[in-house]
Design an enzyme around this catalytic site. Structure first.
Site, PDB file in Angstrom:
ATOM      1  N   ASN A   1       0.836  -1.197   0.000  1.00  0.00           N
ATOM      2  CA  ASN A   1       0.000   0.000   0.000  1.00  0.00           C
ATOM      3  C   ASN A   1       0.869   1.245   0.000  1.00  0.00           C
ATOM      4  O   ASN A   1       2.098   1.141  -0.012  1.00  0.00           O
ATOM      5  CB  ASN A   1      -0.955  -0.024   1.188  1.00  0.00           C
TER       6      ASN A   1
ATOM      7  N   LYS B   1       7.564 -17.586 -10.772  1.00  0.00           N
ATOM      8  CA  LYS B   1       6.735 -16.506 -11.309  1.00  0.00           C
ATOM      9  C   LYS B   1       5.498 -17.084 -12.021  1.00  0.00           C
ATOM     10  O   LYS B   1       5.622 -18.011 -12.815  1.00  0.00           O
ATOM     11  CB  LYS B   1       7.565 -15.681 -12.298  1.00  0.00           C
TER      12      LYS B   1
ATOM     13  N   PRO C   1      -2.901 -11.311  10.847  1.00  0.00           N
ATOM     14  CA  PRO C   1      -3.226 -11.000  12.247  1.00  0.00           C
ATOM     15  C   PRO C   1      -3.354  -9.494  12.436  1.00  0.00           C
ATOM     16  O   PRO C   1      -2.611  -8.728  11.803  1.00  0.00           O
ATOM     17  CB  PRO C   1      -2.012 -11.537  13.031  1.00  0.00           C
TER      18      PRO C   1
ATOM     19  N   PHE D   1      -3.455   4.035  14.665  1.00  0.00           N
ATOM     20  CA  PHE D   1      -3.677   5.050  13.638  1.00  0.00           C
ATOM     21  C   PHE D   1      -4.808   4.576  12.740  1.00  0.00           C
ATOM     22  O   PHE D   1      -4.982   3.363  12.553  1.00  0.00           O
ATOM     23  CB  PHE D   1      -2.400   5.272  12.810  1.00  0.00           C
TER      24      PHE D   1
ATOM     25  N   LYS E   1     -10.583  -2.222  18.286  1.00  0.00           N
ATOM     26  CA  LYS E   1      -9.209  -2.625  18.643  1.00  0.00           C
ATOM     27  C   LYS E   1      -8.990  -2.584  20.156  1.00  0.00           C
ATOM     28  O   LYS E   1      -7.937  -2.964  20.643  1.00  0.00           O
ATOM     29  CB  LYS E   1      -8.194  -1.716  17.950  1.00  0.00           C
TER      30      LYS E   1
HETATM   31  N1  CTP Z   1      -3.251  -2.652  12.285  1.00  0.00           N
HETATM   32  C1  CTP Z   1      -2.450  -3.681  12.712  1.00  0.00           C
HETATM   33  N2  CTP Z   1      -2.512  -4.888  12.107  1.00  0.00           N
HETATM   34  C2  CTP Z   1      -3.377  -5.110  11.071  1.00  0.00           C
HETATM   35  C3  CTP Z   1      -4.202  -4.062  10.620  1.00  0.00           C
HETATM   36  C4  CTP Z   1      -4.114  -2.832  11.243  1.00  0.00           C
HETATM   37  O1  CTP Z   1      -1.657  -3.482  13.643  1.00  0.00           O
HETATM   38  N3  CTP Z   1      -3.420  -6.289  10.509  1.00  0.00           N
HETATM   39  C5  CTP Z   1      -3.195  -1.364  12.966  1.00  0.00           C
HETATM   40  C6  CTP Z   1      -2.600  -0.230  12.157  1.00  0.00           C
HETATM   41  O2  CTP Z   1      -1.199  -0.144  12.366  1.00  0.00           O
HETATM   42  C7  CTP Z   1      -3.339   0.967  12.690  1.00  0.00           C
HETATM   43  C8  CTP Z   1      -4.705   0.426  13.060  1.00  0.00           C
HETATM   44  O3  CTP Z   1      -4.505  -0.968  13.254  1.00  0.00           O
HETATM   45  O4  CTP Z   1      -2.771   1.458  13.869  1.00  0.00           O
HETATM   46  C9  CTP Z   1      -5.778   0.666  12.039  1.00  0.00           C
HETATM   47  O5  CTP Z   1      -5.338   0.183  10.796  1.00  0.00           O
HETATM   48  P1  CTP Z   1      -6.248   0.305   9.508  1.00  0.00           P
HETATM   49  O6  CTP Z   1      -5.544  -0.344   8.365  1.00  0.00           O
HETATM   50  O7  CTP Z   1      -6.674   1.736   9.372  1.00  0.00           O
HETATM   51  O8  CTP Z   1      -7.509  -0.503   9.975  1.00  0.00           O
HETATM   52  P2  CTP Z   1      -8.026  -1.927   9.675  1.00  0.00           P
HETATM   53  O9  CTP Z   1      -8.159  -2.619  10.977  1.00  0.00           O
HETATM   54  O10 CTP Z   1      -7.191  -2.606   8.652  1.00  0.00           O
HETATM   55  O11 CTP Z   1      -9.485  -1.596   9.118  1.00  0.00           O
HETATM   56  P3  CTP Z   1      -9.950  -1.129   7.656  1.00  0.00           P
HETATM   57  O12 CTP Z   1      -8.991  -1.736   6.671  1.00  0.00           O
HETATM   58  O13 CTP Z   1     -11.327  -1.669   7.575  1.00  0.00           O
HETATM   59  O14 CTP Z   1      -9.933   0.379   7.656  1.00  0.00           O
END
Ligand code: CTP
Length: 409
Positions: free
Chosen positions: A213, A292, A310, A332, A350
């Site tokens: 991403n 590949k 996870p 975040f 969370k």
């Molecule tokens: N996070 C994490 N592990 C994951 C997904 C997210 O530790 N597998 C943490 C990120 O580092 C961030 C927070 O969770 O602090 C929110 O991450 P975000 O990607 O915005 O949320 P998601 O839980 O993935 O939800 P969504 O994709 O539906 O927005």
């Protein structure tokens, strides 16, 4: 933003080959907005000329305590009263031995002794041959100088001017600059261990492809930097980003979400704060192809099975330390819309005490950001500013929340 605006630094040079680095250091300090007054010992003037240091600092250099340019002939008093900091770089073994005994037979040592000890910090950057460095007398002197209130920095390791190799090289100008900036920061996280996850993760599909991403890692790196400057020992678990490791921060590089999960969990035992800024991929391919995947002639992308990664933050927030209020977890939320609603939902999902929201498209790769701080009771907007300024603010905010968080057990 200049880090040392309105700071007046007396840069002292005692004798040593490392004087050549003081020229670069002087430039670095002035570039960050500081005014620099150079004071040199006679020995230092054997290694680099006062003319060079005057040109770089744009001020006349002082060498002698008998310098008649000062109207009251008390350069040691005048110079030390004006200073926000006295930095001696290089600090030779002999100069430190002298300071230890409170001797004052040259302008620089006289000024160090005469400084108002509670108002003007003294920062020493040792530089010497490795045998001199490891000698019990030097080590004893440095320990005593620390007890007496001086900040004695470490040294670098490597090839020395004498041809030997080992400990004793003066820290590099940029490292010294970081130490100076750090010294002026409030130590709100002194003694704490902060763990930060940052950057994207990369989930391999085959040896040449994967999904990732747009996270640049800048906010997480700025937070790691700010936490270190606030006195914390900091471990940064970083996904694949091309950013330099912030000075003084321990970095663990990872690639996939599973690697990041393992690295974070291995560090949780001694962490007081976990700040999850990483943009973790939610899914990974169930199987990574060993070779590949070739394009078939069907015109269709091959179907793939996906497994959920996870949720590192949610798991950390359920760890024994977090449940026992010994670990403060901050998440975040990078969103594209409805920031407050999503951030509040994440706070609950969370089970963390604080979520920091931002609009992803506005901040990915940028040097500034605007934040929304969401906790159980409120949602507070922090307007656009540089990521470092916001990181410092957030570090102070977290530090302020720690005592009440602990009491809430
Ligand atoms: N996070 C994490 N592990 C994951 C997904 C997210 O530790 N597998 C943490 C990120 O580092 C961030 C927070 O969770 O602090 C929110 O991450 P975000 O990607 O915005 O949320 P998601 O839980 O993935 O939800 P969504 O994709 O539906 O927005």
């Amino acid at each position: 933003m200049s880090e040392l605006d309105n700071k007046h630094i007396v840069l002292g040079l005692s004798g040593g080959v490392a004087c050549y680095k003081a020229a670069e250091l002087c430039r670095a300090l002035t570039k960050q907005g500081a005014t620099v007054q150079v004071v040199m010992t006679e020995a230092a003037a054997q290694f680099i000329t006062p003319v060079t240091m005057q040109a770089l600092s744009n001020r006349p250099v002082f060498v002698s305590q008998w310098d008649a340019r000062e109207p009251n002939n008390m350069a040691h008093i005048n110079l030390s009263r004006e200073a926000d900091l006295i930095l001696v770089a290089p600090a030779s073994a002999d100069f430190m031995a002298k300071l230890l005994h409170g001797r004052a037979d040259d302008l620089l040592s006289l000024m160090c002794l005469a400084r108002p000890i509670d108002k003007v910090p003294l920062l020493l950057a040792p530089a010497m041959n490795r045998e001199m460095w490891s000698h019990p007398a030097t080590q004893r002197n440095m320990a005593q100088l620390r007890t007496d209130g001086a900040h004695v920095l470490g040294v670098g390791q490597g090839e020395q001017a004498c041809g030997e190799s080992g400990d004793g090289r003066m820290l590099e100008p940029d490292e010294l600059m970081q130490e100076v900036v750090r010294l002026f920061q409030p130590k709100v996280l002194q003694g704490k261990h902060v763990l930060v996850s940052a950057g994207p993760t990369f989930e391999a599909i085959d040896p040449v492809r994967g999904i990732t991403n747009l996270s640049s890692g800048k906010m997480g790196f700025a937070l790691a930097h700010a936490a270190h400057q606030a006195g914390a020992s900091v471990t940064l678990v970083a996904g694949p980003v091309g950013l330099a490791t912030p000075y003084g921060v321990k970095r663990i590089d990872v690639r996939s979400a599973l690697d990041m999960h393992a690295a974070v969990m291995s560090q949780l035992d001694h962490a007081d704060v976990f700040i999850a800024t990483a943009a973790v991929a939610d899914w990974r391919p169930e199987k990574t192809a060993l070779e590949k995947i070739k394009k078939e002639s069907s015109g269709q992308m091959p179907a793939m099975a996906w497994t959920e990664n996870p949720d590192i933050l949610a798991l950390a927030a359920q760890s024994a330390r977090a449940l026992n209020s010994e670990l403060f977890c901050v998440g975040f939320a990078a969103e594209s819309h409805d920031l407050k609603t999503h951030a509040q939902a994440k706070l609950a999902r969370k089970k963390v005490p604080l979520i920091v929201g931002n609009i992803g498209a506005d901040t990915f790769g940028a040097d500034d950001n605007a934040l929304l701080l969401v906790d159980e009771y409120s949602a507070v907007e922090w307007p656009k500013d540089s990521k470092l300024v916001l990181a410092r603010k957030l570090v102070a905010e977290i530090a302020a929340r720690l005592p009440t968080f602990r009491k809430s057990v």
